[in-house]
Write a protein that holds these residues in place. Sequence first.
Motif, PDB file in Angstrom:
ATOM      1  N   UNK A  47      -3.778 -21.834   2.934  1.00 20.57           N
ATOM      2  CA  UNK A  47      -4.608 -20.968   2.087  1.00 20.57           C
ATOM      3  C   UNK A  47      -3.913 -19.675   1.700  1.00 20.57           C
ATOM      4  N   UNK A  48      -2.728 -19.416   2.244  1.00 19.78           N
ATOM      5  CA  UNK A  48      -2.082 -18.118   2.021  1.00 19.78           C
ATOM      6  C   UNK A  48      -1.750 -17.883   0.550  1.00 19.78           C
ATOM      7  N   UNK A  49      -1.178 -18.880  -0.113  1.00 17.47           N
ATOM      8  CA  UNK A  49      -0.812 -18.716  -1.512  1.00 17.47           C
ATOM      9  C   UNK A  49      -2.025 -18.473  -2.389  1.00 17.47           C
ATOM     10  N   UNK A  50      -3.079 -19.236  -2.155  1.00 19.50           N
ATOM     11  CA  UNK A  50      -4.318 -19.079  -2.921  1.00 19.50           C
ATOM     12  C   UNK A  50      -4.906 -17.691  -2.725  1.00 19.50           C
ATOM     13  N   UNK A  51      -4.951 -17.236  -1.482  1.00 16.88           N
ATOM     14  CA  UNK A  51      -5.497 -15.907  -1.208  1.00 16.88           C
ATOM     15  C   UNK A  51      -4.638 -14.816  -1.833  1.00 16.88           C
ATOM     16  N   UNK A  52      -3.335 -14.942  -1.690  1.00 15.78           N
ATOM     17  CA  UNK A  52      -2.442 -13.929  -2.235  1.00 15.78           C
ATOM     18  C   UNK A  52      -2.633 -13.791  -3.747  1.00 15.78           C
ATOM     19  N   UNK A  53      -2.737 -14.915  -4.432  1.00 15.99           N
ATOM     20  CA  UNK A  53      -2.923 -14.902  -5.888  1.00 15.99           C
ATOM     21  C   UNK A  53      -4.250 -14.270  -6.269  1.00 15.99           C
ATOM     22  N   UNK A  54      -5.304 -14.624  -5.554  1.00 15.36           N
ATOM     23  CA  UNK A  54      -6.643 -14.173  -5.936  1.00 15.36           C
ATOM     24  C   UNK A  54      -7.004 -12.795  -5.391  1.00 15.36           C
ATOM     25  N   UNK A  55      -6.206 -12.279  -4.473  1.00 13.13           N
ATOM     26  CA  UNK A  55      -6.440 -10.931  -3.952  1.00 13.13           C
ATOM     27  C   UNK A  55      -5.483  -9.913  -4.553  1.00 13.13           C
ATOM     28  N   UNK A  56      -4.608 -10.362  -5.448  1.00 16.06           N
ATOM     29  CA  UNK A  56      -3.656  -9.436  -6.067  1.00 16.06           C
ATOM     30  C   UNK A  56      -4.404  -8.318  -6.783  1.00 16.06           C
ATOM     31  N   UNK A  57      -4.046  -7.093  -6.494  1.00 13.68           N
ATOM     32  CA  UNK A  57      -4.704  -5.949  -7.089  1.00 13.68           C
ATOM     33  C   UNK A  57      -5.934  -5.490  -6.355  1.00 13.68           C
ATOM     34  N   UNK A  58      -6.362  -6.239  -5.334  1.00 11.76           N
ATOM     35  CA  UNK A  58      -7.514  -5.818  -4.534  1.00 11.76           C
ATOM     36  C   UNK A  58      -7.032  -5.001  -3.345  1.00 11.76           C
ATOM     37  N   UNK A  59      -7.948  -4.528  -2.548  1.00 12.64           N
ATOM     38  CA  UNK A  59      -7.574  -3.746  -1.370  1.00 12.64           C
ATOM     39  C   UNK A  59      -7.437  -4.613  -0.122  1.00 12.64           C
ATOM     40  N   UNK A  60      -7.618  -5.929  -0.261  1.00 15.83           N
ATOM     41  CA  UNK A  60      -7.532  -6.832   0.885  1.00 15.83           C
ATOM     42  C   UNK A  60      -6.107  -7.343   1.018  1.00 15.83           C
ATOM     43  N   UNK A  61      -5.543  -7.223   2.218  1.00 12.86           N
ATOM     44  CA  UNK A  61      -4.197  -7.703   2.492  1.00 12.86           C
ATOM     45  C   UNK A  61      -4.275  -9.104   3.106  1.00 12.86           C
ATOM     46  N   UNK A  62      -3.224  -9.879   2.876  1.00  9.75           N
ATOM     47  CA  UNK A  62      -3.161 -11.245   3.400  1.00  9.75           C
ATOM     48  C   UNK A  62      -2.308 -11.265   4.663  1.00  9.75           C
ATOM     49  N   UNK A  63      -2.799 -11.964   5.681  1.00  7.68           N
ATOM     50  CA  UNK A  63      -2.055 -12.106   6.928  1.00  7.68           C
ATOM     51  C   UNK A  63      -1.909 -13.566   7.311  1.00  7.68           C
TER      52      UNK A  63
END
Length: 244
Positions: A47-63
């Motif tokens: 799920x990392x790639x999907x989250x990274x793409x959809x959270x780009x520009x948000x304040x949520x970081x991916x771990x």
Amino acid sequence: MRKVIIAGNWKMYKTQAEALDFLRGFLDHLNETPDDREIVICAPFTALGTLSKNLHGSRVRVGAQNVHWEDAGAFTGEISAPMLVELGVRYVVVGHSERRQYFGDTDVTVNLRLRAAQTHGLIPILCVGETKQQRDANETEAVIIGQLDKDLRGVDQERLVIAYEPIWAIGTGDTCESEEANRIIGLIRSKLNYPDVPIQYGGSVKPGNIDEIMAQPEIDGALVGGASLIPNDFARIVNYKTVV
């Protein structure tokens, strides 16, 4: 100035589609979140790639939830720091008790993973904590100090997060009393060279106890398991109420 970090550890839950459904129910709640809080979602590798793409520009970081100490090699089932960086990952959980218990992680390999993460600019979230048997034997302090001594050798403490997770409280519904968690986290801080390391509490963190946990002066955030899988619950935790 210590940073407040609220991180969700999804463990082995959520497909890519389920991750997107979560974001649709979660992101709108962040409009009311104070700016002083870092929000992290530590998801399964798929799920990392999907989250990274959809959270780009948000304040949520991916771990991520793990990282190998080599950049590449014949290590079936593992993932390297360069792979995580390419996916836009910022944080990575290292040394979680489930990794230690079920997959053979030791203080030696935890140390190697921490150093590899930092080499590639990832911020590791180091998990430490004691079992119920160790607590009942009054070994809590010795166990945690021993973990810190071995795990942090050669690690840059200015680029680190620590999570105190009493193993007996993970997924059991039993939460360490907030005052006791504060005491242990204060002990951890006293053993560090850099006092501003953010130190989280983890272990059955829920919407109903987050305010009390975050009212403790030594606690800088939370590493949240089951409650981070439910958008409204995780939003309530992220938007904890500051007790005046």
